[in-house]
Design an enzyme around this catalytic site. Structure first.
Site, short mmCIF file in Angstrom:
data_model
loop_
_atom_site.label_atom_id
_atom_site.label_comp_id
_atom_site.label_asym_id
_atom_site.label_seq_id
_atom_site.Cartn_x
_atom_site.Cartn_y
_atom_site.Cartn_z
N LYS A 80 0.89 -1.13 -0.07
CA LYS A 80 0.10 0.08 0.02
C LYS A 80 0.85 1.30 -0.06
O LYS A 80 1.92 1.15 0.72
CB LYS A 80 -0.90 -0.06 1.38
N SER A 155 -9.65 1.80 2.94
CA SER A 155 -8.77 2.53 2.16
C SER A 155 -7.77 1.57 1.59
O SER A 155 -7.29 2.02 0.38
CB SER A 155 -7.92 3.74 2.84
N SER A 179 -9.73 -0.92 6.98
CA SER A 179 -9.32 -0.65 5.81
C SER A 179 -8.40 -1.74 5.26
O SER A 179 -8.27 -1.83 3.96
CB SER A 179 -8.40 0.73 5.48
#
Ligand code: GLN
Length: 500
Positions: A80, A155, A179
């Protein structure tokens, strides 16, 4: 289409060990897949072909010379873009860091590199990890490989889409209020939010420091467990890092047996506001668990009804303080005002106006308000008291059961723009199932329980703090029981690929 991309990470590890294929072949197959599908999925902000192949080559050479390597050496991973990578641009999904190349290394990336996992690239996310759809990224949206009209969750939406799109066999996400788990649920993959403090946050761009936790993601439970083993463990560079030994999560997932396990269904996390198909899939999964020997009981966690309100005060408060560092003075974007004097204050204002998106600004404003003199006790202070009550509710529940279970999210993957900027509350409500674990610091895991109207549904398992192993002891055999009864959710997509 290379068959290497549909293999699990542990299958790849095995094939690499036995010499069936090389890391260069595996890495190249994933890079080819990324380049062939990125126009559709948009999972990555940055793809690091050269670096990945360099690592792959060196691992192949080391293996060739008989060196003793980490079990996952040579298996590619996606990070990420909230994980700092020295020398590789790290954006946090924000214009503020669009061109920021970190001068230092995160512990997560260091561990991944030391173990010899080629890093395929940096995945898309909601700006500074604020959101549930990956629509709040300054680098475009990510689409759900199950249905390109749907969001992949957020997210860590890019991380999850990379897995479901067979672009990467392993992904690293972060979870502040869900997330990792919610995107895993939306994409039919597995996502784990470990106990707070069990994976180093050093070099993870901060959102809300008392809630943030790095999370391993994979296409099945054992893969997530393997990545978890690699990432967890004490780090002197993180003052909240726990000193605990890392147990064998993969072994726990494999030896598990549901016989005699007590699963507590959280009464507060089902019912009104939950999509019918989600509840049906959840209930069917519980029946399968019961048939495999688990005991299912209902438990009450009454304070969970206030958890969402507490989270949406604590999180923005910490956001407002963490994001104060983006001032246009030290690093990242710097914008000078178009007219008037150039002072520290006007540069700061112009930089923040240009660099932050609407959702980030909203949270900074909310948090600054909640922390202002005179309001502290009414908002932040009260929210912290609720946090303690949530912790106590969980502690009480775990006296009676081994793990707690709930749907991971109230809905399946949403359509793009379903919840627009004009109604952020509607999106916040979807976090009700996941954020209590962050408030309490306890570990949680989402695994697919089935499909509803052709979209994946996630089942969440929660365990007591520092008992992450309990997640795997249940998730492993539950995954096997679900597969035996209805097939594996992601096989539907994998079959579509091999038919191509
Ligand atoms: N969806 C939640 C939020 O918007 C959680 C975000 C996260 O875990 N990073 O705050």
């Amino acid at each position: 289409m290379s068959e290497l991309i549909t293999k699990s990470a542990l299958e790849l590890a095995e094939g690499l060990r036995s010499g069936e294929f090389s890391s260069v072949e595996v890495t190249q197959a994933h890079l080819d897949r990324i380049h062939a599908t990125e126009d559709d999925f948009g999972s990555f902000i940055t793809v690091t072909d050269e670096l990945a192949l360099e690592t792959a080559k060196s691992v192949d050479a080391r293996r060739g010379s008989g060196e003793d390597l980490h079990p996952l050496a040579g298996v590619p991973v996606a990070l990420k873009d909230l994980v700092v990578t020295a020398g590789v641009r790290t954006t946090a999904g924000s214009k503020m860091l669009e061109n920021w190349v970190p001068p230092y290394e995160s512990t997560v990336h260091l561990r991944v590199q030391d173990a010899g996992l080629p890093v395929l690239g940096k995945t898309n996310l909601d700006e500074f990890a604020m959101g549930s759809t990956t629509e709040h990224s300054a680098f475009g949206t990510t689409r759900n490989p199950w249905n390109l009209e749907r969001v992949p969750g957020g997210s860590s939406g890019g991380a999850a889409a990379a897995l479901a799109g067979f672009q990467a066999p392993l992904s690293v996400g972060t979870d502040t209020g869900g997330s990792v788990r919610q995107p895993a649920a939306f994409t039919g993959t597995v996502g784990v939010k470990p106990t707070y403090g069990s994976i180093s946050r050093y070099g993870i761009i901060a959102m809300a420091s008392s809630l943030d936790q790095v999370g391993p993601m994979g296409r099945d439970v054992a893969d997530a467990a393997a990545l978890h083993e690699l990432l967890a463990g004490h780090d002197p560079l993180d003052s909240t890092s726990l000193p605990d030994e890392v147990p064998g999560f993969v072994a726990a997932a494999r030896r598990g047996d549901l016989g005699g396990k007590k699963l507590g269904v959280i009464r507060q996390l089902r019912g009104e506001g939950y999509q019918d198909g989600v509840i049906d899939s959840f209930t069917a999964a519980l029946d399968i668990a019961a048939a495999a020997g688990a005991e299912i009981v209902e438990v009450d966690c009454p304070s969970i009804s206030y958890a969402l309100d507490a989270y949406y005060l604590i999180m923005p408060s910490e956001v407002s303080s963490n994001l104060a560092r983006y001032d246009g003075m030290r690093y990242g974007l710097r914008v000078e005002p178009s007219d008037g004097p150039v002072t520290a204050e006007t540069v700061m204002a112009a930089t923040r106006a240009a660099g932050f998106g609407a959702e980030v600004k909203r949270r900074i404003i909310l948090g600054t308000y909640a922390l202002s003199a005179g309001y502290y006790d009414a908002y932040y202070g009260s929210a912290q008291k609720v946090r303690t009550l949530v912790q106590r509710d969980f502690a009480r529940a775990f006296e009676e059961v081994d793990v707690l279970v709930s749907p991971t999210a109230p809905t399946t993957a949403l359509r793009f723009g379903a919840e627009s900027d004009s109604d952020p509350m509607a999106l916040y409500l979807g976090d009700v199932t996941t954020l209590p674990a962050n408030l309490a610091g306890i570990p949680g895991l989402s695994l697919p329980s089935g499909l509803a109207d052709g979209l994946p549904v996630g089942l969440q398992i929660l365990a007591p703090a520092r008992q992450d192993i309990a997640l795997y002891e249940v998730a492993g055999p539950l995954e096997a029981a679900l597969a035996a009864s209805g097939g594996r959710v992601l096989d539907t997509l994998a079959e579509g690929l091999t038919a191509q």
